[in-house]
Design a protein around this motif. Structure first.
Motif, PDB file in Angstrom:
ATOM      1  N   ALA A 118       0.825  -1.206   0.000  1.00 16.87           N
ATOM      2  CA  ALA A 118       0.000   0.000   0.000  1.00 16.87           C
ATOM      3  C   ALA A 118       0.861   1.259   0.000  1.00 16.87           C
ATOM      4  O   ALA A 118       0.545   2.237  -0.699  1.00 16.87           O
ATOM      5  CB  ALA A 118      -0.923  -0.007   1.222  1.00 16.87           C
ATOM      6  N   GLY A 119       1.953   1.247   0.768  1.00 15.69           N
ATOM      7  CA  GLY A 119       2.842   2.398   0.785  1.00 15.69           C
ATOM      8  C   GLY A 119       3.471   2.651  -0.569  1.00 15.69           C
ATOM      9  O   GLY A 119       3.617   3.807  -1.001  1.00 15.69           O
ATOM     10  N   TYR A 120       3.848   1.590  -1.279  1.00 11.76           N
ATOM     11  CA  TYR A 120       4.415   1.735  -2.623  1.00 11.76           C
ATOM     12  C   TYR A 120       3.385   2.314  -3.588  1.00 11.76           C
ATOM     13  O   TYR A 120       3.692   3.193  -4.394  1.00 11.76           O
ATOM     14  CB  TYR A 120       4.907   0.374  -3.108  1.00 11.76           C
ATOM     15  CG  TYR A 120       5.366   0.346  -4.544  1.00 11.76           C
ATOM     16  CD1 TYR A 120       6.357   1.209  -5.003  1.00 11.76           C
ATOM     17  CD2 TYR A 120       4.806  -0.546  -5.450  1.00 11.76           C
ATOM     18  CE1 TYR A 120       6.774   1.174  -6.325  1.00 11.76           C
ATOM     19  CE2 TYR A 120       5.211  -0.583  -6.772  1.00 11.76           C
ATOM     20  CZ  TYR A 120       6.193   0.279  -7.205  1.00 11.76           C
ATOM     21  OH  TYR A 120       6.595   0.261  -8.515  1.00 11.76           O
ATOM     22  N   ALA A 121       2.151   1.843  -3.499  1.00  9.82           N
ATOM     23  CA  ALA A 121       1.098   2.353  -4.380  1.00  9.82           C
ATOM     24  C   ALA A 121       0.801   3.818  -4.095  1.00  9.82           C
ATOM     25  O   ALA A 121       0.687   4.633  -5.019  1.00  9.82           O
ATOM     26  CB  ALA A 121      -0.169   1.505  -4.224  1.00  9.82           C
ATOM     27  N   PHE A 122       0.687   4.181  -2.820  1.00 10.40           N
ATOM     28  CA  PHE A 122       0.380   5.563  -2.475  1.00 10.40           C
ATOM     29  C   PHE A 122       1.546   6.501  -2.770  1.00 10.40           C
ATOM     30  O   PHE A 122       1.338   7.695  -3.023  1.00 10.40           O
ATOM     31  CB  PHE A 122       0.007   5.671  -1.000  1.00 10.40           C
ATOM     32  CG  PHE A 122      -1.380   5.189  -0.684  1.00 10.40           C
ATOM     33  CD1 PHE A 122      -2.473   5.649  -1.393  1.00 10.40           C
ATOM     34  CD2 PHE A 122      -1.590   4.264   0.331  1.00 10.40           C
ATOM     35  CE1 PHE A 122      -3.763   5.195  -1.104  1.00 10.40           C
ATOM     36  CE2 PHE A 122      -2.871   3.811   0.630  1.00 10.40           C
ATOM     37  CZ  PHE A 122      -3.954   4.281  -0.099  1.00 10.40           C
ATOM     38  N   ALA A 123       2.775   5.987  -2.750  1.00 10.67           N
ATOM     39  CA  ALA A 123       3.944   6.852  -2.930  1.00 10.67           C
ATOM     40  C   ALA A 123       4.338   7.018  -4.389  1.00 10.67           C
ATOM     41  O   ALA A 123       4.725   8.115  -4.807  1.00 10.67           O
ATOM     42  CB  ALA A 123       5.127   6.291  -2.134  1.00 10.67           C
TER      43      ALA A 123
END
Length: 300
Positions: A118-123
């Protein structure tokens, strides 16, 4: 004279006044002897205050069958390991330890995988509503767990998760704080790495597992220890979900000892044993903790 034969550039020598000013500036920033002594006294007192509860817990656990009398009970004399033998010989403790390990380790793995994805997608991914979705998800941090406790229990009861491992683990894997930390860390990674990987024909999963995760080792280790600590010490949810003693975790099981008139030394012996995995988890991730504090980046 060729380039390889050029003499090195000489460093201009400081004048006497410049040397004196530099010496005064260095002396101003250097801590004085009195400051060093006060610092070490303060740090020593802080270490003693922090270490005292653990010292008292271990000493009292090593004095089974003796009346608690402060400060006499804190003297490391007449020690015995009978309380530890009694706790370790109990089959319940091993069951509680197994339940706690399953709950903590599986939760850590799932939280880190989902939070890093999720962090990779949001970033790094651009899609409609990304910011609104992220901040809406992050708003979960402001909602106390006790507010959602009853609805979560009703939902898990209707799903048949009460008294099961998956019912114990599932509600805890959507961790908004972990997603926020991973997103903030991954945002600092240069976009050129991902663009170069895409040009080379790497898929999204390959980029994630071969580039993102290796670069996130320090934050993953730090976050993993915190998540492990949260779940290892969790009490309320395991107490509600674990209907029988066969599903209790260590915190619930040790708490139940107080209601069974178990000697204090035996209860503290169980607490010492429950503390050891937390210390081992920290020691295993200590190197990554130091890297995270010192500052991480891409090493060429």
């Amino acid at each position: 004279m060729t380039l390889t034969q050029q003499a090195p550039t000489s460093v201009p020598e400081l004048t006497p006044n410049q040397r004196r000013r530099k010496a005064r500036a260095d002396a101003a920033f250097e801590p004085r002897l009195g400051g060093k002594i006060l610092k070490w006294i303060f740090l020593s007192l802080a270490a003693m205050v922090t270490f005292f509860p653990f010292f008292a817990m271990v000493v009292i656990a090593l004095k089974p069958g003796m009346a608690i009398d402060f400060p006499g009970s804190l003297m490391p004399t007449n020690l015995s390991g009978d309380a530890f033998k009694e706790v370790l010989s109990s089959g319940q403790l091993m069951t509680w330890t197994k339940n706690t390990l399953i709950y903590s380790v599986v939760s850590v793995v799932l939280v880190l995988i989902l939070a890093s994805m999720a962090g990779y997608a949001f970033a790094k991914k651009k899609f409609p509503g990304r910011e609104a979705m992220f901040w809406s998800f992050l708003a979960m941090v402001m909602v106390p767990f006790h507010v959602t406790l009853i609805p979560t229990f009703i939902f898990m009861a209707k799903m048949g998760g009460i008294g099961t491992y998956w019912g114990l683990i599932l509600p805890s894997i959507a961790n908004a704080q972990a997603v926020f930390l991973m997103r903030q860390f991954i945002q600092g990674l240069p976009d050129e790495l991902f663009e170069a990987a895409k040009i080379d024909g790497a898929s999204e999963m390959r980029i994630f597992f071969r580039i993102v995760l290796p670069l996130c080792k320090p934050v993953l280790a730090t976050l993993g220890v915190f998540v492990f600590l949260w779940h290892w010490n969790d009490f309320l949810w395991p107490m509600i979900v674990g209907r029988t003693s066969e599903m209790w975790t260590l915190t619930v099981g040790i708490s139940s000892m107080h209601q069974q008139n178990v000697p204090l030394s035996t209860v503290l012996a169980g607490s010492v044993i429950a503390l050891l995995p937390i210390m081992m988890a920290y020691l295993m991730a200590q190197r990554y903790f130091q890297e995270g504090v010192a500052g991480t980046g891409i090493k060429g």
